[in-house]
Scaffold this motif. Sequence first.
Motif, PDB file in Angstrom:
ATOM      1  N   ILE A 217       0.830  -1.201   0.000  1.00 11.98           N
ATOM      2  CA  ILE A 217       0.000   0.000   0.000  1.00 11.98           C
ATOM      3  C   ILE A 217       0.868   1.257   0.000  1.00 11.98           C
ATOM      4  CG2 ILE A 217      -1.990  -1.076   1.092  1.00 11.98           C
ATOM      5  CD1 ILE A 217      -1.034   0.055   3.765  1.00 11.98           C
ATOM      6  N   ALA A 218       2.186   1.059   0.022  1.00  9.70           N
ATOM      7  CA  ALA A 218       3.133   2.175  -0.005  1.00  9.70           C
ATOM      8  C   ALA A 218       4.411   1.690  -0.690  1.00  9.70           C
ATOM      9  CB  ALA A 218       3.430   2.675   1.408  1.00  9.70           C
ATOM     10  N   SER A 219       5.303   2.615  -0.965  1.00  8.86           N
ATOM     11  CA  SER A 219       6.553   2.255  -1.638  1.00  8.86           C
ATOM     12  C   SER A 219       7.462   1.474  -0.700  1.00  8.86           C
ATOM     13  CB  SER A 219       7.268   3.526  -2.107  1.00  8.86           C
ATOM     14  OG  SER A 219       8.561   3.210  -2.592  1.00  8.86           O
ATOM     15  N   ASN A 220       8.044   0.409  -1.217  1.00  6.92           N
ATOM     16  CA  ASN A 220       9.028  -0.345  -0.436  1.00  6.92           C
ATOM     17  C   ASN A 220      10.417   0.273  -0.514  1.00  6.92           C
ATOM     18  OD1 ASN A 220       7.810  -2.681   0.891  1.00  6.92           O
ATOM     19  ND2 ASN A 220       7.245  -3.356  -1.173  1.00  6.92           N
ATOM     20  N   ASP A 221      10.537   1.428  -1.158  1.00 10.45           N
ATOM     21  CA  ASP A 221      11.833   2.090  -1.295  1.00 10.45           C
ATOM     22  C   ASP A 221      12.214   2.914  -0.080  1.00 10.45           C
ATOM     23  OD1 ASP A 221      12.118   1.031  -3.847  1.00 10.45           O
ATOM     24  OD2 ASP A 221      11.190   2.772  -4.815  1.00 10.45           O
ATOM     25  N   THR A 222      11.260   3.122   0.843  1.00  3.47           N
ATOM     26  CA  THR A 222      11.536   3.905   2.044  1.00  3.47           C
ATOM     27  C   THR A 222      11.182   3.096   3.282  1.00  3.47           C
ATOM     28  OG1 THR A 222       9.321   4.889   2.174  1.00  3.47           O
ATOM     29  CG2 THR A 222      10.951   6.019   0.785  1.00  3.47           C
ATOM     30  N   ALA A 223      11.810   3.446   4.398  1.00  2.00           N
ATOM     31  CA  ALA A 223      11.533   2.743   5.658  1.00  2.00           C
ATOM     32  C   ALA A 223      10.082   2.930   6.083  1.00  2.00           C
ATOM     33  CB  ALA A 223      12.478   3.232   6.745  1.00  2.00           C
ATOM     34  N   SER A 224       9.555   4.145   5.918  1.00  2.00           N
ATOM     35  CA  SER A 224       8.169   4.392   6.322  1.00  2.00           C
ATOM     36  C   SER A 224       7.194   3.626   5.434  1.00  2.00           C
ATOM     37  CB  SER A 224       7.866   5.893   6.272  1.00  2.00           C
ATOM     38  OG  SER A 224       8.014   6.393   4.955  1.00  2.00           O
ATOM     39  N   GLY A 225       7.522   3.525   4.155  1.00  2.00           N
ATOM     40  CA  GLY A 225       6.665   2.767   3.251  1.00  2.00           C
ATOM     41  C   GLY A 225       6.662   1.287   3.583  1.00  2.00           C
ATOM     42  N   ARG A 226       7.848   0.756   3.873  1.00  2.00           N
ATOM     43  CA  ARG A 226       7.920  -0.668   4.233  1.00  2.00           C
ATOM     44  C   ARG A 226       7.155  -0.945   5.517  1.00  2.00           C
ATOM     45  NH1 ARG A 226      13.161   0.266   2.292  1.00  2.00           N
ATOM     46  NH2 ARG A 226      14.001   0.554   4.389  1.00  2.00           N
ATOM     47  N   ALA A 227       7.205   0.000   6.460  1.00  2.00           N
ATOM     48  CA  ALA A 227       6.471  -0.179   7.711  1.00  2.00           C
ATOM     49  C   ALA A 227       4.958  -0.241   7.458  1.00  2.00           C
ATOM     50  CB  ALA A 227       6.802   0.956   8.670  1.00  2.00           C
ATOM     51  N   GLN A 228       4.462   0.562   6.526  1.00  2.00           N
ATOM     52  CA  GLN A 228       3.035   0.526   6.199  1.00  2.00           C
ATOM     53  C   GLN A 228       2.645  -0.795   5.539  1.00  2.00           C
ATOM     54  OE1 GLN A 228       1.303   4.196   4.381  1.00  2.00           O
ATOM     55  NE2 GLN A 228       3.393   4.983   4.552  1.00  2.00           N
ATOM     56  N   ASN A 229       3.555  -1.343   4.766  1.00  2.00           N
ATOM     57  CA  ASN A 229       3.255  -2.588   4.057  1.00  2.00           C
ATOM     58  C   ASN A 229       3.218  -3.795   4.981  1.00  2.00           C
ATOM     59  OD1 ASN A 229       3.028  -1.292   1.576  1.00  2.00           O
ATOM     60  ND2 ASN A 229       5.219  -1.502   1.130  1.00  2.00           N
ATOM     61  N   ARG A 230       3.928  -3.725   6.096  1.00  2.00           N
ATOM     62  CA  ARG A 230       3.925  -4.833   7.057  1.00  2.00           C
ATOM     63  C   ARG A 230       2.688  -4.681   7.946  1.00  2.00           C
ATOM     64  NH1 ARG A 230       9.375  -2.985   7.424  1.00  2.00           N
ATOM     65  NH2 ARG A 230       8.917  -2.052   9.453  1.00  2.00           N
ATOM     66  N   ARG A 231       1.668  -5.479   7.661  1.00  2.00           N
ATOM     67  CA  ARG A 231       0.388  -5.289   8.333  1.00  2.00           C
ATOM     68  C   ARG A 231      -0.444  -6.573   8.248  1.00  2.00           C
ATOM     69  NH1 ARG A 231       0.140  -4.132   3.064  1.00  2.00           N
ATOM     70  NH2 ARG A 231      -1.832  -4.342   1.937  1.00  2.00           N
ATOM     71  N   VAL A 232      -1.468  -6.622   9.076  1.00  2.00           N
ATOM     72  CA  VAL A 232      -2.503  -7.652   8.967  1.00  2.00           C
ATOM     73  C   VAL A 232      -3.834  -6.924   8.819  1.00  2.00           C
ATOM     74  CG1 VAL A 232      -3.752  -9.492  10.154  1.00  2.00           C
ATOM     75  CG2 VAL A 232      -1.264  -9.416  10.244  1.00  2.00           C
ATOM     76  N   GLU A 233      -4.631  -7.363   7.871  1.00  2.00           N
ATOM     77  CA  GLU A 233      -5.949  -6.785   7.660  1.00  2.00           C
ATOM     78  C   GLU A 233      -7.017  -7.815   8.004  1.00  2.00           C
ATOM     79  OE1 GLU A 233      -6.063  -5.532   3.615  1.00  2.00           O
ATOM     80  OE2 GLU A 233      -4.645  -3.874   3.912  1.00  2.00           O
ATOM     81  N   ILE A 234      -8.064  -7.343   8.672  1.00  2.00           N
ATOM     82  CA  ILE A 234      -9.232  -8.175   8.962  1.00  2.00           C
ATOM     83  C   ILE A 234     -10.369  -7.635   8.109  1.00  2.00           C
ATOM     84  CG2 ILE A 234     -10.835  -8.988  10.725  1.00  2.00           C
ATOM     85  CD1 ILE A 234      -8.623  -8.497  12.800  1.00  2.00           C
ATOM     86  N   LEU A 235     -10.839  -8.427   7.167  1.00  2.00           N
ATOM     87  CA  LEU A 235     -11.908  -8.011   6.257  1.00  2.00           C
ATOM     88  C   LEU A 235     -13.211  -8.672   6.689  1.00  2.00           C
ATOM     89  CD1 LEU A 235      -9.949  -8.447   2.896  1.00  2.00           C
ATOM     90  CD2 LEU A 235     -10.036  -6.442   4.416  1.00  2.00           C
ATOM     91  N   ILE A 236     -14.196  -7.853   6.983  1.00  2.00           N
ATOM     92  CA  ILE A 236     -15.481  -8.324   7.508  1.00  2.00           C
ATOM     93  C   ILE A 236     -16.534  -8.111   6.426  1.00  2.00           C
ATOM     94  CG2 ILE A 236     -17.171  -8.065   9.364  1.00  2.00           C
ATOM     95  CD1 ILE A 236     -14.858  -6.691  10.989  1.00  2.00           C
ATOM     96  N   ARG A 237     -17.032  -9.210   5.866  1.00  2.00           N
ATOM     97  CA  ARG A 237     -17.953  -9.139   4.735  1.00  2.00           C
ATOM     98  C   ARG A 237     -19.324  -9.688   5.154  1.00  2.00           C
ATOM     99  NH1 ARG A 237     -14.628  -8.038   0.404  1.00  2.00           N
ATOM    100  NH2 ARG A 237     -12.460  -8.746   0.588  1.00  2.00           N
ATOM    101  N   PRO A 238     -20.361  -8.849   5.154  1.00  2.00           N
ATOM    102  CA  PRO A 238     -21.696  -9.334   5.528  1.00  2.00           C
ATOM    103  C   PRO A 238     -22.166 -10.460   4.613  1.00  2.00           C
ATOM    104  CG  PRO A 238     -21.627  -6.933   5.478  1.00  2.00           C
ATOM    105  CD  PRO A 238     -20.339  -7.399   4.886  1.00  2.00           C
ATOM    106  N   THR A 239     -22.891 -11.390   5.180  1.00  2.00           N
ATOM    107  CA  THR A 239     -23.392 -12.538   4.410  1.00  2.00           C
ATOM    108  C   THR A 239     -24.870 -12.400   4.077  1.00  2.00           C
ATOM    109  OG1 THR A 239     -23.763 -13.725   6.490  1.00  2.00           O
ATOM    110  CG2 THR A 239     -21.693 -14.143   5.321  1.00  2.00           C
ATOM    111  N   ASN A 240     -25.560 -11.401   4.638  1.00  2.00           N
ATOM    112  CA  ASN A 240     -26.956 -11.162   4.248  1.00  2.00           C
ATOM    113  C   ASN A 240     -27.346  -9.747   4.595  1.00  2.00           C
ATOM    114  OD1 ASN A 240     -27.393 -11.177   7.063  1.00  2.00           O
ATOM    115  ND2 ASN A 240     -28.185 -13.270   7.036  1.00  2.00           N
TER     116      ASN A 240
END
Length: 224
Positions: free
Chosen positions: A201-224
Amino acid sequence: MSFRVPTILAASGLMVLGACTDPSMNGGTGTGTGMSRTQQGALAGAALGALYGVSRDSDSNNEGRDAARGAILGAAAGAVAGNILDRQARSLQQSLSNPNIQVVNHGSYLQVVLPEGILFATDSAAVSGVAQNDLYAVARNLNQYPNSRVEVVGHTDNTGSAAHNQDLSQRRAQSVANILAAAGVQSGRLAATGRGFNQPIASNDTASGRAQNRRVEILIRPTN
């Protein structure tokens, strides 16, 4: 389809939107356009309902009436779904203690973004004790809103080999999913997936960008 159909559709959508205005929506759960997810759901539901109503008209003699009925029913269903996501997102954000955790309402699903620094030590898949408290809060929210499926997705930066990052992201996603399950979320609702460094989600060319890319996402999708 006669010119009356789009006119009725627009009127029906506006009628429902006016009835479900929620001026309190803001921040991560709003849209930034002056329309809440409830209103967006109503408008989308009205459009789909109108099209369905016309498609069900066998003799084409009552297109306007069928479109209006479909629009009203669709708007009601869309508004309900949007309102549930609005409420769940607000409740979830209020229950989290760490301000760096993001809750994003995309209209059709919720996305909870947990940076690596909150969850894990470097190159580890063991969830920190402090982070577990917030994961238990997420689990309580999921149990309050049980009609959804939950995908836990791990992401890394591009430091190291693709194989190593794929394995690390999978183990991290599984660790988070395991905690949600231990907190009472039904395992049948949960899926854990590792994406390695394939979805930055960010550039891996910078330390701050790499930090943003290291993440876990929880996606909550309604079923009805």
